[in-house]
Design a protein around this motif. Sequence first.
Motif, PDB file in Angstrom:
ATOM      1  N   ILE A   1       8.208  26.687  72.873  1.00  0.00           N
ATOM      2  CA  ILE A   1       7.911  26.702  71.443  1.00  0.00           C
ATOM      3  C   ILE A   1       6.468  27.146  71.254  1.00  0.00           C
ATOM      4  N   PRO A   2       6.226  28.255  70.546  1.00  0.00           N
ATOM      5  CA  PRO A   2       4.847  28.713  70.343  1.00  0.00           C
ATOM      6  C   PRO A   2       4.095  27.753  69.427  1.00  0.00           C
ATOM      7  N   PRO A   3       2.766  27.733  69.530  1.00  0.00           N
ATOM      8  CA  PRO A   3       1.997  26.731  68.788  1.00  0.00           C
ATOM      9  C   PRO A   3       1.631  27.152  67.374  1.00  0.00           C
ATOM     10  N   THR A   4       1.283  26.151  66.577  1.00  0.00           N
ATOM     11  CA  THR A   4       0.637  26.334  65.284  1.00  0.00           C
ATOM     12  C   THR A   4      -0.860  26.271  65.560  1.00  0.00           C
ATOM     13  N   THR A   5      -1.501  27.410  65.635  1.00  0.00           N
ATOM     14  CA  THR A   5      -2.879  27.462  66.122  1.00  0.00           C
ATOM     15  C   THR A   5      -3.874  26.940  65.094  1.00  0.00           C
ATOM     16  N   ASN A   6      -4.961  26.374  65.603  1.00  0.00           N
ATOM     17  CA  ASN A   6      -6.147  25.978  64.827  1.00  0.00           C
ATOM     18  C   ASN A   6      -5.945  24.767  63.929  1.00  0.00           C
ATOM     19  N   VAL A   7      -4.727  24.279  63.806  1.00  0.00           N
ATOM     20  CA  VAL A   7      -4.417  23.226  62.841  1.00  0.00           C
ATOM     21  C   VAL A   7      -4.547  21.840  63.473  1.00  0.00           C
ATOM     22  N   GLU A   8      -5.152  20.929  62.732  1.00  0.00           N
ATOM     23  CA  GLU A   8      -5.136  19.514  63.068  1.00  0.00           C
ATOM     24  C   GLU A   8      -4.262  18.820  62.028  1.00  0.00           C
ATOM     25  N   LEU A   9      -3.126  18.301  62.444  1.00  0.00           N
ATOM     26  CA  LEU A   9      -2.139  17.764  61.516  1.00  0.00           C
ATOM     27  C   LEU A   9      -2.730  16.637  60.678  1.00  0.00           C
ATOM     28  N   SER A  10      -2.529  16.746  59.369  1.00  0.00           N
ATOM     29  CA  SER A  10      -2.956  15.687  58.462  1.00  0.00           C
ATOM     30  C   SER A  10      -2.078  14.454  58.651  1.00  0.00           C
ATOM     31  N   PRO A  11      -2.662  13.256  58.637  1.00  0.00           N
ATOM     32  CA  PRO A  11      -1.843  12.030  58.750  1.00  0.00           C
ATOM     33  C   PRO A  11      -0.920  11.818  57.565  1.00  0.00           C
ATOM     34  N   ALA A  12      -1.074  12.626  56.518  1.00  0.00           N
ATOM     35  CA  ALA A  12      -0.201  12.502  55.352  1.00  0.00           C
ATOM     36  C   ALA A  12       1.213  13.004  55.628  1.00  0.00           C
ATOM     37  N   TYR A  13       1.394  13.757  56.722  1.00  0.00           N
ATOM     38  CA  TYR A  13       2.691  14.360  57.011  1.00  0.00           C
ATOM     39  C   TYR A  13       3.298  13.759  58.274  1.00  0.00           C
ATOM     40  N   ASP A  14       4.552  13.324  58.169  1.00  0.00           N
ATOM     41  CA  ASP A  14       5.254  12.726  59.311  1.00  0.00           C
ATOM     42  C   ASP A  14       5.987  13.810  60.096  1.00  0.00           C
ATOM     43  N   LEU A  15       5.229  14.777  60.581  1.00  0.00           N
ATOM     44  CA  LEU A  15       5.808  15.916  61.279  1.00  0.00           C
ATOM     45  C   LEU A  15       5.406  15.899  62.750  1.00  0.00           C
TER      46      LEU A  15
END
Length: 405
Positions: free
Chosen positions: A356-370
């Motif tokens: 699975i290729p990555p979502t680059t540069n992103v730091e997941l927000s704790p607001a999203y349960d992903l």
Amino acid sequence: MSARTLVTGIGVAAPSGLGVEDYWAATRVGKNAIGPVTRFDASSYPSRLAGEIHGFDAGEHLPGRLVPQTDRVTQLALVAADCAFADAGVAPGEIDPYDMGVVTAAGSGGFEFGENELRKLWSLGANHVSAYQSFAWFYAVNSGQISIRNGLRGPTGVVISDQAGGLDALAHARRQLRRGSRLIATGGFDASICSLGWASHLHGGLMSTSDEPERAYLPFDEAAAGYVPGEGGALLILEHEDSARARGARTVYAEFAGYGSTLDPKPGSGREPGLRRAIETALADAGCHPAEVDVVFADAAATPRLDREEAEAITAVFGPYGVPVTAPKTMTGRINSGAAPIDVVAAVLAMREGLIPPTTNVELSPAYDLDLVTLRPRTASVRTALVLARGHGGFNSAVVFRSLD
């Protein structure tokens, strides 16, 4: 005839690579292709980054007579089509031309060509405007030129539903196969990185104004503040399974198993957006339970409201952290009608490699349960993939692709 629709060929033109192998080599490791705009002087605009395809010379790929007749977007579409047919191993005369068609999506048409001709009109007069302007700007021109170049005389059309259009075109192609066609070339392309196209992007009010390529396009991040435009697209060869097997198709990437589309309700209605229903419709069409989905390729709008809506739809269907989610378009920018077909290419290549290729540069927000795949690629068995796309004005589309292994 079997109802299964197969992907037997792929052509891609993306900022991260021209051709399947170059594109995947960059995508699988998270190579960023976003940078300062070079196709025109963007220094006076508030947004100055884009995902551009560098080093593309149409004259190296297309007949000299065709280049002055076509906009950049059509040139990219024609080259991707050449690659897709070669990848599928479809030789001229092998299939009745009336059994083959093409359906593409477009969001902007030939903006750059039209802008250049407008300059001639204003500075030199109407007699200096190219006769090719009559069709080079048109939304349907990619379908028409692909049809002419490849001798496709069957069903031909164009779909216009903004970012969702690339998936809607695939669905329309599948309908044509179910009506009796043997092969449909389908996908979507956009290339509006010119001053006229830039003005259109800016008018939407959703573009990022960051000048940092690694921090400009951040879906599902607390710092999300808009998208970065890109250019390109992908073309897929879709065939009935029986037809593909009968001609001895040398490559089968995946099955196009399910599709769903909805429109959002009127703003202020209090009703939920339509993305969840589009996902559920696509899964039902594929006869697929949510637990069978191995990865979701997100639309990834990178604005707080749209990110929240998409995250809520994914969580409603799969549960909190219930499925890996990725958005490799963070490497290329959002390519309007071309974005989702490129995601489909990434999905079927993820099946091929188990990565699975990555979502680059992103730091997941704790607001999203992903369960967002960030920083680096993730090894995984990928047999079923869901691809999402949302278009301006409330369009929602979802497709399911399934491995045949």
